[in-house]
Design an enzyme around this catalytic site. Structure first.
Site, mmCIF file in Angstrom:
data_model
loop_
_atom_site.group_PDB
_atom_site.id
_atom_site.type_symbol
_atom_site.label_atom_id
_atom_site.label_comp_id
_atom_site.label_asym_id
_atom_site.label_seq_id
_atom_site.Cartn_x
_atom_site.Cartn_y
_atom_site.Cartn_z
ATOM 1 N N LYS A 13 0.917 -1.183 0.068
ATOM 2 C CA LYS A 13 0.131 -0.096 -0.015
ATOM 3 C C LYS A 13 0.997 1.391 -0.045
ATOM 4 O O LYS A 13 0.710 2.087 -0.776
ATOM 5 C CB LYS A 13 -0.995 0.068 1.139
ATOM 6 C CG LYS A 13 -2.163 0.348 1.225
ATOM 7 C CD LYS A 13 -3.044 0.109 2.094
ATOM 8 C CE LYS A 13 -2.248 -0.212 3.533
ATOM 9 N NZ LYS A 13 -2.840 -0.082 4.743
ATOM 10 N N ARG A 85 -9.228 3.448 9.046
ATOM 11 C CA ARG A 85 -8.762 2.327 9.244
ATOM 12 C C ARG A 85 -10.129 1.367 9.960
ATOM 13 O O ARG A 85 -10.394 0.248 9.915
ATOM 14 C CB ARG A 85 -7.810 2.073 10.376
ATOM 15 C CG ARG A 85 -7.146 0.434 10.446
ATOM 16 C CD ARG A 85 -5.877 0.677 11.128
ATOM 17 N NE ARG A 85 -4.701 1.526 10.466
ATOM 18 C CZ ARG A 85 -3.342 1.075 10.097
ATOM 19 N NH1 ARG A 85 -3.056 -0.043 10.681
ATOM 20 N NH2 ARG A 85 -2.842 1.740 9.343
ATOM 21 N N ARG A 119 10.296 -11.620 5.372
ATOM 22 C CA ARG A 119 11.083 -10.160 5.446
ATOM 23 C C ARG A 119 12.039 -10.248 6.442
ATOM 24 O O ARG A 119 11.960 -10.947 7.578
ATOM 25 C CB ARG A 119 9.882 -9.524 5.840
ATOM 26 C CG ARG A 119 10.389 -7.924 5.742
ATOM 27 C CD ARG A 119 9.387 -6.826 5.209
ATOM 28 N NE ARG A 119 8.472 -6.873 6.295
ATOM 29 C CZ ARG A 119 7.267 -5.742 6.286
ATOM 30 N NH1 ARG A 119 6.946 -5.391 5.049
ATOM 31 N NH2 ARG A 119 6.306 -6.053 7.045
ATOM 32 N N ARG A 152 11.493 -9.469 12.336
ATOM 33 C CA ARG A 152 10.598 -8.576 13.359
ATOM 34 C C ARG A 152 9.826 -9.377 13.918
ATOM 35 O O ARG A 152 9.033 -10.075 13.272
ATOM 36 C CB ARG A 152 9.939 -7.420 12.734
ATOM 37 C CG ARG A 152 11.096 -6.224 12.009
ATOM 38 C CD ARG A 152 10.326 -5.027 11.884
ATOM 39 N NE ARG A 152 9.171 -5.357 11.190
ATOM 40 C CZ ARG A 152 8.169 -4.390 10.914
ATOM 41 N NH1 ARG A 152 8.023 -3.362 11.378
ATOM 42 N NH2 ARG A 152 7.176 -4.874 10.211
ATOM 43 N N ARG A 163 -2.372 -10.280 12.511
ATOM 44 C CA ARG A 163 -2.739 -9.029 11.734
ATOM 45 C C ARG A 163 -3.571 -9.309 10.686
ATOM 46 O O ARG A 163 -4.180 -8.359 10.321
ATOM 47 C CB ARG A 163 -1.249 -8.620 11.168
ATOM 48 C CG ARG A 163 -0.341 -8.140 12.407
ATOM 49 C CD ARG A 163 1.093 -8.010 11.734
ATOM 50 N NE ARG A 163 1.249 -6.851 10.937
ATOM 51 C CZ ARG A 163 2.283 -6.861 9.813
ATOM 52 N NH1 ARG A 163 3.422 -7.684 10.030
ATOM 53 N NH2 ARG A 163 2.564 -5.843 9.087
#
Ligand SMILES: [Zn+2]
Length: 212
Positions: A13, A85, A119, A152, A163
């Protein structure tokens, strides 16, 4: 002209928002940037937000909305990234900056999972890698500064699942809200950054207020 970008974590995004802003001559407003800016300037809103974050709580709608309201007050052409959101934020946004189009970037869960859990981030310089898409020359070591690469907490299997769940719960009402009067545009978010950007431009081409 107000364009809102919606999409799950890992949909790209932020990258697309920057490109879209450049392509259509819009100002890019990201809530992440707004937070950092308010914290740096030690504004009342920034300090209020910080007290929630320090306590590990979510920053309330009213604070985020106030930051966005202040940011869009002096302009007319914006792409919003990270806001709204929630449905409450979307309804509030209508009262000061009516949205012309909400672009929802959709990506299948298995693709998102692979993007996010692969990641790796440089512990010192924040340089970002991906185990398959953008691997470092030497596994686990940053090409730029030789620092250790870490995963992370946000990107572990378990956190990613949570999430994505939170995202779906929050976004369903937003999607329905913008679909109700045909402001919702759904874009396939798989493929290269270029490909997705082209799809987005094509979809937005149908909006009269947005000459490209
Ligand atoms: Zn590094």
């Amino acid at each position: 002209v107000i364009v809102v970008l919606l999409g799950p974590p890992g949909a790209g995004k932020g990258t697309q928002a920057v490109r879209l802003a450049r392509a259509l001559d819009l100002e890019h407003v990201s809530t992440g940037d707004l937070f950092r800016d308010h914290l740096r300037r030690r504004t009342d809103l920034g300090e209020a937000a910080e007290s929630y974050m320090r306590a590990g709580d979510l920053v309330p709608d009213s604070i985020v909305t106030a930051m966005v309201r202040e940011r869009v007050a002096d302009g007319t052409r914006f792409v919003l990234d990270g806001f709204p959101r929630t449905l409450a934020q979307a309804q509030e946004l209508e009262s000061f900056a009516p949205v012309d189009a909400a672009v929802l970037i959709t990506v299948p869960d298995d693709v998102l999972r692979a993007r996010l859990t692969g990641r790796r981030v440089c512990a010192v310089g924040g340089h970002v890698y991906h185990v398959t898409e953008h691997p470092p020359r030497e596994a686990g070591v940053c090409d730029v500064d030789g620092s250790l690469l870490i995963q992370r907490e946000d990107d572990t299997e378990e956190t990613v699942s949570r999430r994505l769940e939170v995202y779906r719960e929050q976004t369903r009402p937003l999607r329905d809200y913008y679909a109700l009067d045909s402001r919702l545009l759904e874009i396939d978010g798989t493929g290269s950054v270029e490909t997705v950007a082209r799809r987005m431009a094509a979809a937005l081409g149908g909006i009269p207020a947005l000459p490209s």
